[in-house]
Design a protein around this motif. Structure first.
Motif, PDB file in Angstrom:
ATOM      1  N   LYS A 190       0.789  -1.223   0.000  1.00  0.00           N
ATOM      2  CA  LYS A 190       0.000   0.000   0.000  1.00  0.00           C
ATOM      3  C   LYS A 190       0.827   1.282   0.000  1.00  0.00           C
ATOM      4  CE  LYS A 190      -4.142  -1.945   2.155  1.00  0.00           C
ATOM      5  NZ  LYS A 190      -5.152  -1.787   3.236  1.00  0.00           N
ATOM      6  N   ILE A 191       2.105   1.199   0.355  1.00  0.00           N
ATOM      7  CA  ILE A 191       2.927   2.414   0.431  1.00  0.00           C
ATOM      8  C   ILE A 191       4.067   2.389  -0.584  1.00  0.00           C
ATOM      9  CG2 ILE A 191       4.449   3.783   1.917  1.00  0.00           C
ATOM     10  CD1 ILE A 191       2.752   2.925   4.273  1.00  0.00           C
ATOM     11  N   ILE A 192       4.867   1.335  -0.535  1.00  0.00           N
ATOM     12  CA  ILE A 192       6.062   1.281  -1.381  1.00  0.00           C
ATOM     13  C   ILE A 192       5.708   1.032  -2.846  1.00  0.00           C
ATOM     14  CG2 ILE A 192       8.247   0.105  -1.798  1.00  0.00           C
ATOM     15  CD1 ILE A 192       8.186   1.825   0.725  1.00  0.00           C
ATOM     16  N   LEU A 193       4.880   0.036  -3.099  1.00  0.00           N
ATOM     17  CA  LEU A 193       4.565  -0.335  -4.483  1.00  0.00           C
ATOM     18  C   LEU A 193       3.957   0.810  -5.292  1.00  0.00           C
ATOM     19  CD1 LEU A 193       5.073  -2.951  -6.011  1.00  0.00           C
ATOM     20  CD2 LEU A 193       2.689  -3.583  -5.611  1.00  0.00           C
ATOM     21  N   PRO A 194       2.964   1.549  -4.751  1.00  0.00           N
ATOM     22  CA  PRO A 194       2.421   2.676  -5.539  1.00  0.00           C
ATOM     23  C   PRO A 194       3.431   3.784  -5.799  1.00  0.00           C
ATOM     24  CG  PRO A 194       0.895   2.042  -3.781  1.00  0.00           C
ATOM     25  CD  PRO A 194       2.180   1.321  -3.514  1.00  0.00           C
ATOM     26  N   SER A 195       4.463   3.871  -4.959  1.00  0.00           N
ATOM     27  CA  SER A 195       5.472   4.924  -5.137  1.00  0.00           C
ATOM     28  C   SER A 195       6.554   4.528  -6.130  1.00  0.00           C
ATOM     29  CB  SER A 195       6.122   5.259  -3.780  1.00  0.00           C
ATOM     30  OG  SER A 195       5.153   5.629  -2.830  1.00  0.00           O
ATOM     31  N   CYS A 196       6.545   3.268  -6.567  1.00  0.00           N
ATOM     32  CA  CYS A 196       7.637   2.750  -7.414  1.00  0.00           C
ATOM     33  C   CYS A 196       7.240   2.592  -8.877  1.00  0.00           C
ATOM     34  CB  CYS A 196       8.115   1.403  -6.876  1.00  0.00           C
ATOM     35  SG  CYS A 196       8.911   1.484  -5.263  1.00  0.00           S
ATOM     36  N   THR A 197       6.173   3.247  -9.296  1.00  0.00           N
ATOM     37  CA  THR A 197       5.701   3.072 -10.672  1.00  0.00           C
ATOM     38  C   THR A 197       6.780   3.338 -11.727  1.00  0.00           C
ATOM     39  OG1 THR A 197       3.457   3.653  -9.993  1.00  0.00           O
ATOM     40  CG2 THR A 197       3.948   3.773 -12.344  1.00  0.00           C
ATOM     41  N   PRO A 198       7.563   4.422 -11.634  1.00  0.00           N
ATOM     42  CA  PRO A 198       8.567   4.661 -12.684  1.00  0.00           C
ATOM     43  C   PRO A 198       9.610   3.555 -12.791  1.00  0.00           C
ATOM     44  CG  PRO A 198       8.190   6.645 -11.390  1.00  0.00           C
ATOM     45  CD  PRO A 198       7.505   5.540 -10.672  1.00  0.00           C
ATOM     46  N   ILE A 199      10.147   3.112 -11.659  1.00  0.00           N
ATOM     47  CA  ILE A 199      11.209   2.102 -11.729  1.00  0.00           C
ATOM     48  C   ILE A 199      10.646   0.740 -12.104  1.00  0.00           C
ATOM     49  CG2 ILE A 199      11.150   1.399  -9.304  1.00  0.00           C
ATOM     50  CD1 ILE A 199      14.254   1.927 -11.526  1.00  0.00           C
ATOM     51  N   LEU A 200       9.416   0.449 -11.689  1.00  0.00           N
ATOM     52  CA  LEU A 200       8.806  -0.825 -12.061  1.00  0.00           C
ATOM     53  C   LEU A 200       8.480  -0.856 -13.553  1.00  0.00           C
ATOM     54  CD1 LEU A 200       6.448  -1.604  -9.034  1.00  0.00           C
ATOM     55  CD2 LEU A 200       8.788  -2.352  -9.451  1.00  0.00           C
ATOM     56  N   ALA A 201       8.089   0.276 -14.101  1.00  0.00           N
ATOM     57  CA  ALA A 201       7.869   0.350 -15.553  1.00  0.00           C
ATOM     58  C   ALA A 201       9.180   0.122 -16.300  1.00  0.00           C
ATOM     59  CB  ALA A 201       7.270   1.702 -15.924  1.00  0.00           C
ATOM     60  N   THR A 202      10.265   0.651 -15.751  1.00  0.00           N
ATOM     61  CA  THR A 202      11.584   0.442 -16.355  1.00  0.00           C
ATOM     62  C   THR A 202      11.962  -1.028 -16.325  1.00  0.00           C
ATOM     63  OG1 THR A 202      12.268   2.642 -15.625  1.00  0.00           O
ATOM     64  CG2 THR A 202      14.006   1.106 -16.229  1.00  0.00           C
ATOM     65  N   VAL A 203      11.773  -1.663 -15.171  1.00  0.00           N
ATOM     66  CA  VAL A 203      12.061  -3.093 -15.046  1.00  0.00           C
ATOM     67  C   VAL A 203      11.173  -3.895 -15.997  1.00  0.00           C
ATOM     68  CG1 VAL A 203      11.946  -5.073 -13.480  1.00  0.00           C
ATOM     69  CG2 VAL A 203      12.896  -2.899 -12.682  1.00  0.00           C
TER      70      VAL A 203
END
Length: 304
Positions: A190-203
């Protein structure tokens, strides 16, 4: 000095901007031309294309190359295998990279430094093809779909990117959630995953391109033709383009018009048409993630 004078553009700056724009436009055209060259050769006369006469504009336009190549045996099955491995492999790799990257930022993780170094060291050392094949065979993964998925789930480079990105997120967010009684899974979801959209899109881009373009794992681990990937078929088609051109001519008999068009098939037309079919999905998907890709690379590569 007035505000107008401060914002006034000097002649030198104008010249620089013009040359800067022209340079990058030219550079972009140079990058796009190989794809354009492939495409115009697939829709032009196969005879002219084989003679190297199609360089800038298509001539005697037709679309029979695509209908002929799409009708080759095994292509639809290979396409489904490539799509399935790309979607599933990308999803699992992104999930594993996100969770492991998050866990390696947690001070209370048991022997965190050891496990992090243990994963990173695999970037620099590997056993080689033969030990890898023996391992996959002993695990029962050869000639199975899962040989495409399981070995690539834990990707050290992606984990490093995600870990560095998460370290740039204020620690106070997690501490506030812990005070409210949130557990590790809740904080991650609920906190970390929603904040990581740019890097997860890169991965996701890295993983999807790698899965879609991979053919060597099929070459090493797969002998069942039902599990061939699209890229492996491309590899075979390029190596056997002359015989495939003959096969296309023979397989499209019965209809006079189609036969006339198919009779023009050449090894060059087969190679170029298959190449276009394989690269089109990535060319359409990549621009959708472009803005996340740039942001993720910058924030995931430099902490701060």
């Amino acid at each position: 000095m007035s505000e107008i004078e401060k914002n006034e553009v000097t002649p030198g700056e104008r010249v620089f901007r013009v040359f800067n724009i022209l340079f990058f436009v030219l550079f972009a055209l140079i990058c796009l031309y190989p794809f354009y060259y492939l495409f115009i050769n697939t829709i032009s006369s196969n005879t002219l294309s084989a003679d190297g006469q199609i360089n800038w504009w298509p001539k005697q336009i037709h679309w029979s190359n695509y209908s002929a190549v799409l009708g080759l045996d095994g292509l639809s099955t290979a396409a489904m295998i490539s799509v399935a491995r790309t979607v599933l492999g990308t999803a699992l790799t992104v999930g594993a990279s996100a969770f492991l990257g998050f866990m390696f930022t947690q001070p209370n993780l048991w022997h965190r430094a050891f496990w992090y170094r243990f994963i990173v060291v695999t970037m620099y050392f590997n056993a080689g093809i033969i030990p890898a094949f023996i391992t996959m065979k002993n695990l029962g993964l050869t000639n199975t779909f899962w040989v495409y998925i399981l070995p690539g789930i834990v990707a050290p480079f992606n984990i490093i990117l995600v870990k560095t990105f998460i370290e740039s997120i204020p620690r106070s967010l997690q501490e506030a959630a812990e005070i409210d009684g949130a557990g590790i899974v809740t904080i991650f979801w609920k906190i970390i995953l929603p904040s990581c959209t740019p890097i997860l899109a890169t991965v996701a881009i890295f993983s999807a391109v790698g899965q879609w373009n991979s053919f060597q794992d099929t070459l090493i681990y797969i002998t069942d033709q039902k599990l061939y990937s699209l890229q492996y078929l491309l590899y075979q088609y390029i190596n056997q383009a002359a015989s495939l051109a003959s096969a296309v001519k023979n397989s499209t008999g019965g209809n006079l018009n189609i036969s006339q068009l198919a009779s023009q098939q050449t090894p060059t037309s087969i190679r170029m048409t298959v190449s276009i079919i394989v690269i089109l999905p990535i060319m359409f998907i990549y621009p959708m993630f472009q803005r996340y890709f740039i942001k993720g690379i910058f924030l995931g590569a430099v902490k701060g």
